[in-house]
Design a protein around this motif. Sequence first.
Motif, mmCIF file in Angstrom:
data_model
loop_
_atom_site.group_PDB
_atom_site.id
_atom_site.type_symbol
_atom_site.label_atom_id
_atom_site.label_comp_id
_atom_site.label_asym_id
_atom_site.label_seq_id
_atom_site.Cartn_x
_atom_site.Cartn_y
_atom_site.Cartn_z
ATOM 1 N N TYR A 9 0.794 -1.229 0.000
ATOM 2 C CA TYR A 9 0.000 0.000 0.000
ATOM 3 C C TYR A 9 0.830 1.285 0.000
ATOM 4 C CZ TYR A 9 -3.935 -3.049 1.397
ATOM 5 O OH TYR A 9 -4.901 -4.018 1.459
ATOM 6 N N TYR A 14 -3.449 3.027 -5.926
ATOM 7 C CA TYR A 14 -4.270 2.196 -5.040
ATOM 8 C C TYR A 14 -4.265 0.773 -5.589
ATOM 9 C CZ TYR A 14 -5.894 6.106 -2.233
ATOM 10 O OH TYR A 14 -5.938 7.171 -1.362
ATOM 11 N N ILE A 18 -9.830 2.645 -6.615
ATOM 12 C CA ILE A 18 -10.577 3.514 -5.695
ATOM 13 C C ILE A 18 -12.092 3.341 -5.850
ATOM 14 C CG2 ILE A 18 -8.724 5.223 -5.509
ATOM 15 C CD1 ILE A 18 -10.328 6.986 -7.477
ATOM 16 N N GLU A 19 -12.504 2.502 -6.797
ATOM 17 C CA GLU A 19 -13.939 2.248 -6.985
ATOM 18 C C GLU A 19 -14.381 1.114 -6.062
ATOM 19 O OE1 GLU A 19 -15.906 4.178 -8.793
ATOM 20 O OE2 GLU A 19 -14.100 5.363 -9.200
ATOM 21 N N GLU A 43 -7.067 -0.013 1.710
ATOM 22 C CA GLU A 43 -6.929 1.387 1.309
ATOM 23 C C GLU A 43 -8.249 2.156 1.279
ATOM 24 O OE1 GLU A 43 -3.289 1.213 -1.832
ATOM 25 O OE2 GLU A 43 -5.030 -0.041 -2.276
ATOM 26 N N ARG A 45 -11.403 1.850 -0.251
ATOM 27 C CA ARG A 45 -12.319 2.148 -1.367
ATOM 28 C C ARG A 45 -13.779 1.844 -1.030
ATOM 29 N NH1 ARG A 45 -12.919 -2.690 -4.939
ATOM 30 N NH2 ARG A 45 -11.951 -4.428 -3.843
ATOM 31 N N TYR A 49 -16.788 4.661 -0.179
ATOM 32 C CA TYR A 49 -18.010 4.610 -0.978
ATOM 33 C C TYR A 49 -19.243 4.603 -0.076
ATOM 34 C CZ TYR A 49 -21.809 2.891 -3.833
ATOM 35 O OH TYR A 49 -23.033 2.757 -4.444
ATOM 36 N N LYS A 69 -3.911 5.931 3.289
ATOM 37 C CA LYS A 69 -4.518 6.109 1.966
ATOM 38 C C LYS A 69 -6.034 6.141 2.024
ATOM 39 C CE LYS A 69 -2.344 4.182 -1.583
ATOM 40 N NZ LYS A 69 -1.651 3.134 -2.360
ATOM 41 N N ALA A 70 -6.627 5.390 2.942
ATOM 42 C CA ALA A 70 -8.083 5.434 3.115
ATOM 43 C C ALA A 70 -8.525 6.823 3.555
ATOM 44 C CB ALA A 70 -8.522 4.389 4.136
ATOM 45 N N LEU A 73 -8.246 9.233 0.655
ATOM 46 C CA LEU A 73 -9.354 9.049 -0.285
ATOM 47 C C LEU A 73 -10.643 9.646 0.270
ATOM 48 C CD1 LEU A 73 -10.325 7.816 -2.974
ATOM 49 C CD2 LEU A 73 -10.729 5.667 -1.738
ATOM 50 N N LYS A 76 -10.547 13.359 -0.159
ATOM 51 C CA LYS A 76 -10.781 13.743 -1.555
ATOM 52 C C LYS A 76 -12.260 13.649 -1.920
ATOM 53 C CE LYS A 76 -6.217 12.609 -3.454
ATOM 54 N NZ LYS A 76 -5.452 11.666 -4.293
ATOM 55 N N LYS A 77 -12.964 12.698 -1.294
ATOM 56 C CA LYS A 77 -14.390 12.495 -1.585
ATOM 57 C C LYS A 77 -15.290 13.333 -0.681
ATOM 58 C CE LYS A 77 -14.040 9.155 -4.746
ATOM 59 N NZ LYS A 77 -14.626 9.211 -6.091
#
Length: 197
Positions: A9, A14, A18-19, A43, A45, A49, A69-70, A73, A76-77
């Motif tokens: 990681y 990723y 990331i989906e 990570e 994803r 979501y 990284k989680a 993300l 960012k979301k």
Amino acid sequence: MNNFWDERYKTNDYAYGIEPNNFLKDQLKNMLPGNILFPAEGEGRNAVYAATKGWQVKAFDSSIEGKRKAELLASKKGVSIDYRIADYEFAEFPVGSFDCIALIFAHINPVKRAEYHKKLLSFLKPGGTLILEGFSKNQINNTSGGPSTIDLLFSKVDMKNDFSSLSKLNITDSEIILNEGAFHQGLASVIRVVGIK
């Protein structure tokens, strides 16, 4: 083991994209958002979501790099997740506190698998839903990802035994095409489980 995952990681990419996982996505769209737990979340994803869909998300993993990284993300979301560094042995949450627990490619030491699955179910509310997708033992013949040791892979019998306390238990064995980052690509043999506590 966490050193393996930290190594995987630590890059900017990723490892599994990331989906969200497609099976998870399909299951969540039929559910009212509540409290959800993602064990071995990597990570992030799937946790991120779920947060974008209104779920209150808790997650854990043994990898510091996965957590980093989680959270990146999630930022960012524009969502927040409660992500903890823990393994199955030491992950603790209040009994009956989650509306859903999602195990997505969360393969466990076979000696402890049944014990840890039972522990996770204790965190699920009555009426709560378990969602699981993992690699079946047939995956040993594929090159699309997952453990290289057959004992770490799942069977329908394993899943039926581990989750026999659940009602409306649906266990399927499927062949799918994976397209999840660099490490889940191609024809894959998976086990899918949905059950209600």
